[in-house]
Enzyme design. Structure first.
Site, PDB file in Angstrom:
ATOM      1  N   GLY A 101     -24.233  13.283 -10.170  1.00 20.30           N
ATOM      2  CA  GLY A 101     -24.205  11.870  -9.802  1.00 20.30           C
ATOM      3  C   GLY A 101     -24.086  11.738  -8.291  1.00 20.30           C
ATOM      4  O   GLY A 101     -24.427  12.683  -7.548  1.00 20.30           O
TER       5      GLY A 101
ATOM      6  N   GLU B  29     -25.681  19.467 -14.309  1.00 17.89           N
ATOM      7  CA  GLU B  29     -25.665  18.076 -14.758  1.00 17.89           C
ATOM      8  C   GLU B  29     -25.954  18.028 -16.263  1.00 17.89           C
ATOM      9  O   GLU B  29     -26.919  18.639 -16.731  1.00 17.89           O
ATOM     10  CB  GLU B  29     -26.706  17.256 -13.963  1.00 17.89           C
ATOM     11  CG  GLU B  29     -27.075  15.915 -14.529  1.00 17.89           C
ATOM     12  CD  GLU B  29     -25.906  14.944 -14.693  1.00 17.89           C
ATOM     13  OE1 GLU B  29     -25.121  14.787 -13.743  1.00 17.89           O
ATOM     14  OE2 GLU B  29     -25.773  14.345 -15.782  1.00 17.89           O
TER      15      GLU B  29
ATOM     16  N   GLY C 248       3.868  -0.091  -5.450  1.00 14.56           N
ATOM     17  CA  GLY C 248       4.225  -1.367  -6.084  1.00 14.56           C
ATOM     18  C   GLY C 248       4.028  -1.330  -7.583  1.00 14.56           C
ATOM     19  O   GLY C 248       3.231  -0.549  -8.101  1.00 14.56           O
TER      20      GLY C 248
ATOM     21  N   GLU D 195       0.868  -1.193   0.000  1.00 13.50           N
ATOM     22  CA  GLU D 195       0.000   0.000   0.000  1.00 13.50           C
ATOM     23  C   GLU D 195       0.899   1.236   0.000  1.00 13.50           C
ATOM     24  O   GLU D 195       1.783   1.357   0.828  1.00 13.50           O
ATOM     25  CB  GLU D 195      -0.914  -0.030   1.230  1.00 13.50           C
ATOM     26  CG  GLU D 195      -1.658   1.250   1.522  1.00 13.50           C
ATOM     27  CD  GLU D 195      -2.489   1.790   0.366  1.00 13.50           C
ATOM     28  OE1 GLU D 195      -3.306   1.045  -0.202  1.00 13.50           O
ATOM     29  OE2 GLU D 195      -2.297   2.989   0.007  1.00 13.50           O
TER      30      GLU D 195
ATOM     31  N   ASP E 129     -12.665  -1.283  -7.926  1.00 16.06           N
ATOM     32  CA  ASP E 129     -12.915  -0.249  -8.938  1.00 16.06           C
ATOM     33  C   ASP E 129     -12.067  -0.401 -10.198  1.00 16.06           C
ATOM     34  O   ASP E 129     -12.360   0.225 -11.211  1.00 16.06           O
ATOM     35  CB  ASP E 129     -12.639   1.145  -8.352  1.00 16.06           C
ATOM     36  CG  ASP E 129     -13.733   1.618  -7.415  1.00 16.06           C
ATOM     37  OD1 ASP E 129     -14.666   0.835  -7.157  1.00 16.06           O
ATOM     38  OD2 ASP E 129     -13.649   2.763  -6.932  1.00 16.06           O
TER      39      ASP E 129
ATOM     40  N   THR F 266      -9.254   4.604  -0.495  1.00 14.14           N
ATOM     41  CA  THR F 266     -10.157   5.726  -0.772  1.00 14.14           C
ATOM     42  C   THR F 266     -11.359   5.706   0.165  1.00 14.14           C
ATOM     43  O   THR F 266     -11.728   6.724   0.749  1.00 14.14           O
ATOM     44  CB  THR F 266     -10.647   5.657  -2.238  1.00 14.14           C
ATOM     45  OG1 THR F 266      -9.503   5.729  -3.083  1.00 14.14           O
ATOM     46  CG2 THR F 266     -11.591   6.798  -2.571  1.00 14.14           C
TER      47      THR F 266
ATOM     48  N   GLY G 231     -21.683  17.894 -12.088  1.00 14.99           N
ATOM     49  CA  GLY G 231     -22.002  16.465 -12.041  1.00 14.99           C
ATOM     50  C   GLY G 231     -23.041  16.198 -10.971  1.00 14.99           C
ATOM     51  O   GLY G 231     -22.803  16.449  -9.793  1.00 14.99           O
TER      52      GLY G 231
ATOM     53  N   LEU H 115      -3.572   2.035   4.832  1.00 13.80           N
ATOM     54  CA  LEU H 115      -4.481   0.895   4.798  1.00 13.80           C
ATOM     55  C   LEU H 115      -5.922   1.430   4.929  1.00 13.80           C
ATOM     56  O   LEU H 115      -6.195   2.274   5.788  1.00 13.80           O
ATOM     57  CB  LEU H 115      -4.146  -0.026   5.984  1.00 13.80           C
ATOM     58  CG  LEU H 115      -4.764  -1.405   6.013  1.00 13.80           C
ATOM     59  CD1 LEU H 115      -4.377  -2.213   4.774  1.00 13.80           C
ATOM     60  CD2 LEU H 115      -4.323  -2.158   7.279  1.00 13.80           C
TER      61      LEU H 115
ATOM     62  N   HIS I 133     -44.062  -1.838  14.111  1.00 14.57           N
ATOM     63  CA  HIS I 133     -44.730  -0.539  13.992  1.00 14.57           C
ATOM     64  C   HIS I 133     -44.374   0.317  15.194  1.00 14.57           C
ATOM     65  O   HIS I 133     -44.426  -0.177  16.317  1.00 14.57           O
ATOM     66  CB  HIS I 133     -46.253  -0.747  13.960  1.00 14.57           C
ATOM     67  CG  HIS I 133     -47.020   0.540  13.959  1.00 14.57           C
ATOM     68  ND1 HIS I 133     -47.132   1.329  12.843  1.00 14.57           N
ATOM     69  CD2 HIS I 133     -47.681   1.178  14.968  1.00 14.57           C
ATOM     70  CE1 HIS I 133     -47.865   2.394  13.148  1.00 14.57           C
ATOM     71  NE2 HIS I 133     -48.202   2.325  14.426  1.00 14.57           N
TER      72      HIS I 133
HETATM   73  P1  NAD Z   1     -21.188   9.395 -11.305  1.00 13.06           P
HETATM   74  O1  NAD Z   1     -20.895   8.632 -12.524  1.00 13.06           O
HETATM   75  O2  NAD Z   1     -22.106   8.863 -10.284  1.00 13.06           O
HETATM   76  O3  NAD Z   1     -21.753  10.834 -11.693  1.00 13.06           O
HETATM   77  C1  NAD Z   1     -21.105  11.700 -12.579  1.00 13.06           C
HETATM   78  C2  NAD Z   1     -22.144  12.649 -13.143  1.00 13.06           C
HETATM   79  O4  NAD Z   1     -21.491  13.641 -13.892  1.00 13.06           O
HETATM   80  C3  NAD Z   1     -23.126  11.948 -14.079  1.00 13.06           C
HETATM   81  O5  NAD Z   1     -24.431  12.251 -13.666  1.00 13.06           O
HETATM   82  C4  NAD Z   1     -22.788  12.534 -15.421  1.00 13.06           C
HETATM   83  O6  NAD Z   1     -23.891  12.623 -16.285  1.00 13.06           O
HETATM   84  C5  NAD Z   1     -22.258  13.913 -15.050  1.00 13.06           C
HETATM   85  N1  NAD Z   1     -21.378  14.500 -16.049  1.00 13.06           N
HETATM   86  C6  NAD Z   1     -20.393  13.892 -16.746  1.00 13.06           C
HETATM   87  N2  NAD Z   1     -19.814  14.775 -17.588  1.00 13.06           N
HETATM   88  C7  NAD Z   1     -20.444  15.974 -17.413  1.00 13.06           C
HETATM   89  C8  NAD Z   1     -20.310  17.254 -17.991  1.00 13.06           C
HETATM   90  N3  NAD Z   1     -19.415  17.518 -18.938  1.00 13.06           N
HETATM   91  N4  NAD Z   1     -21.116  18.261 -17.571  1.00 13.06           N
HETATM   92  C9  NAD Z   1     -22.053  18.012 -16.613  1.00 13.06           C
HETATM   93  N5  NAD Z   1     -22.224  16.797 -16.043  1.00 13.06           N
HETATM   94  C10 NAD Z   1     -21.430  15.784 -16.434  1.00 13.06           C
HETATM   95  O7  NAD Z   1     -19.756   9.746 -10.677  1.00 13.06           O
HETATM   96  P2  NAD Z   1     -19.369  10.425  -9.275  1.00 13.06           P
HETATM   97  O8  NAD Z   1     -20.547  11.073  -8.649  1.00 13.06           O
HETATM   98  O9  NAD Z   1     -18.150  11.255  -9.560  1.00 13.06           O
HETATM   99  O10 NAD Z   1     -18.974   9.169  -8.409  1.00 13.06           O
HETATM  100  C11 NAD Z   1     -17.918   8.312  -8.831  1.00 13.06           C
HETATM  101  C12 NAD Z   1     -18.146   6.906  -8.363  1.00 13.06           C
HETATM  102  O11 NAD Z   1     -18.021   6.828  -6.959  1.00 13.06           O
HETATM  103  C13 NAD Z   1     -19.530   6.408  -8.728  1.00 13.06           C
HETATM  104  O12 NAD Z   1     -19.424   5.204  -9.419  1.00 13.06           O
HETATM  105  C14 NAD Z   1     -20.199   6.214  -7.435  1.00 13.06           C
HETATM  106  O13 NAD Z   1     -21.029   5.062  -7.421  1.00 13.06           O
HETATM  107  C15 NAD Z   1     -19.077   6.090  -6.425  1.00 13.06           C
HETATM  108  N6  NAD Z   1     -19.549   6.670  -5.178  1.00 13.06           N
HETATM  109  C16 NAD Z   1     -20.498   6.009  -4.476  1.00 13.06           C
HETATM  110  C17 NAD Z   1     -21.015   6.580  -3.313  1.00 13.06           C
HETATM  111  C18 NAD Z   1     -22.091   5.864  -2.582  1.00 13.06           C
HETATM  112  O14 NAD Z   1     -22.329   4.692  -2.836  1.00 13.06           O
HETATM  113  N7  NAD Z   1     -22.805   6.534  -1.679  1.00 13.06           N
HETATM  114  C19 NAD Z   1     -20.577   7.820  -2.898  1.00 13.06           C
HETATM  115  C20 NAD Z   1     -19.625   8.468  -3.642  1.00 13.06           C
HETATM  116  C21 NAD Z   1     -19.120   7.879  -4.787  1.00 13.06           C
END
Ligand code: NAD
Length: 458
Positions: free
Chosen positions: A175, A196, A113, A33, A304, A40, A173, A37, A435
């Site tokens: 997401g 988004e 590594g 590592e 990942d 992310t 983004g 440990l 409940h």
């Molecule tokens: P994501 O893929 O979930 O979301 C990225 C978002 O960015 C998408 O909605 C996409 O359409 C948008 N996007 C891409 N290019 C763009 C642009 N040019 N302009 C505007 N929007 C754009 O990725 P993330 O949110 O960065 O997360 C990364 C990974 O980490 C994911 O796979 C996620 O599952 C994981 N993660 C999970 C959790 C959890 O489970 N609670 C928490 C954090 C991260």
């Protein structure tokens, strides 16, 4: 010790889970590592973000106390104090992992590594060999061409260690990472705009989740700009508080103190000698079969690095699977379709299985049922709105569950068991749910789908 049954490259969720399970099964393990440990998830992902989200929830609870007759307010957010709390959680869990590594007699090698041959990893000029090598180097926060990270333009890595709450933030983004940070910063008092590119937030989830979340976010004052792309970013300076202007493709200019880039995570496969050693890589992801074997003999990959949902719990399961496979237990391949997903913004979104669109594509026609949390006593006590959507395949099996509402992440366990067993709503309707719990909402959704709704009508 320079030789072991398994040499693992990377001590994140996938790597350490593999190490610990292999050790339990009597195999010797060297774990390499470069940082700490836990990887992310523990240091720059799941754990610190959820600590921030908990602090955010406490702030909201204090701010909203008046609504239920509890006189309270937020005098301010002391980010140093929040960070100290967050770091204390990380430190405790990190110590726990180090203790487990010692108990399991895993040899930890601190350094970067590099795979130099099928069974050989080099760290700082020293070679380590194993009967098997497991690649577990994880992922990194991506950015977009023309958007350089630095100063006020940050990824989740920097967002976790800010020392002041920004007044105004743009989140690029919508997401998982984008909506979680938007939620935290709004609760801490910032003005937040999410940009988004696709037509909805959380585009990977069922539309039901996107709609519920967008409605709740707008109510909280979070601005949501969908179908919007960034065409340029101008910086006020190099400091994090010097500000940034984001230019959208329609010409709109948005100004803020900070721009969080959350447009996905890329696999950390370059620079570790994988391709040079002959490992097949596709768009950065290490290619494996369903037993997580790469094209090289006795070289496996987990987490990942392997294309699929980027989730810590998938990494754990990959690591355990590979350890058991190497030990000869012949485990069944992991069913990635039933891996649960929870997004911990306010309100939470939790889902498992298929979205309605994916289920319709797969089965032709599906039946859906939505249950509104308005009918659930505990959700009303918590003053949360939201709902549960069930998707039923033509054979009656429930193939998708999506939930929106405060704390619904805690309901995902039962939803996952439902999916995993392939049971029908009629099979499950007789299960008694306590409940008043929010869990009862899932029970009521099952009752309604089985044709006998209680606190709702058909
Ligand atoms: P994501 O893929 O979930 O979301 C990225 C978002 O960015 C998408 O909605 C996409 O359409 C948008 N996007 C891409 N290019 C763009 C642009 N040019 N302009 C505007 N929007 C754009 O990725 P993330 O949110 O960065 O997360 C990364 C990974 O980490 C994911 O796979 C996620 O599952 C994981 N993660 C999970 C959790 C959890 O489970 N609670 C928490 C954090 C991260």
């Amino acid at each position: 010790m320079n030789h072991a049954d398994i040499v693992i490259l990377g001590g994140g969720s996938g790597g350490y889970a593999c190490a610990f399970r292999a050790a339990q099964l009597g195999l010797s393990v060297i774990l390499v590592e470069k940082d700490k440990l836990g990887g992310t998830c523990l240091h720059r992902g799941c754990i610190p973000t959820k600590a921030l989200l908990h602090a955010a929830e406490v702030a909201d609870t204090a701010r909203e106390g008046d609504r239920i007759g509890v006189k309270s307010s937020v005098a301010g957010i002391d980010l140093a104090g929040v960070n100290a709390y967050k770091d204390s959680v990380i430190t405790k869990l990190h110590k726990g992992l180090q203790g487990l590594a010692a108990v399991n007699k895993v040899t930890l090698v601190n350094g970067t590594g590099r795979l130099v041959g099928p069974g050989t990893v080099e760290v700082d000029g020293q070679r380590y060999t194993g009967r098997h090598v497991v690649l577990a180097t994880g992922s990194y926060a991506k950015t977009l061409p023309g958007i350089e990270i630095g100063g006020p333009v940050i990824t989740s890595d920097q967002a976790l260690s800010l020392d002041v709450v920004p007044d105004k933030v743009i989140v690029l983004g919508g997401g998982v990472i984008g909506v979680e940070f938007a939620s935290v910063w709004r609760s801490f008092g910032a003005e937040v705009t999410i940009v988004e590119a696709l037509p909805r937030l959380l585009p990977g989830d069922d539309e039901f989740a996107s709609k519920g979340l967008t409605r709740a976010f707008r109510k909280r004052g979070i601005k949501v700009r969908t179908k919007a792309r960034v065409s340029g970013v101008e910086r006020g300076g190099d400091g994090v508080t010097d500000g940034v202007t984001v230019i959208l493709d329609n010409g709109d200019r948005l100004e803020a103190d900070l721009l969080l880039v959350a447009v996905g995570r890329g696999p950390h496969s370059a620079g570790h000698g994988y391709q040079e050693a002959g490992v097949t890589v596709d768009r950065g992801f290490v290619v494996t079969d369903e037993r997580l074997r790469t094209n090289l003999p006795d070289v496996h990959a987990v987490g990942d690095l392997v294309a699929g949902p980027q989730l810590a719990h998938r990494g754990f399961q990959h690591g355990i699977f590979v350890a058991e496979d190497i030990a000869g237990l012949a485990p069944a391949p992991i069913d990635e379709d039933t891996i649960p997903r929870v997004t911990y913004c306010r309100p939470e979104v939790a889902s498992v299985g298929l979205t309605e669109t994916a289920a319709t594509e797969k089965y032709g026609a599906v039946e859906t049922l939505t249950y509104d949390l308005a009918g659930n006593g505990k959700s009303q006590i918590l003053q949360t709105s939201g709902g549960i959507k069930l998707i039923k395949a033509p054979n009656g099996a429930i193939v998708g569950v999506t939930m929106v509402g405060e704390r619904v992440g805690e309901l995902i366990g039962e939803a996952q068991v439902i999916l995993g067993t392939g049971a029908t709503a009629t099979d499950l309707a007789s299960l008694v749910h306590a409940h008043p719990t929010q869990n009862e909402a899932l029970g009521e959704a099952l009752l309604a789908m089985a044709g006998k709704p209680l606190h709702t009508h058909a």
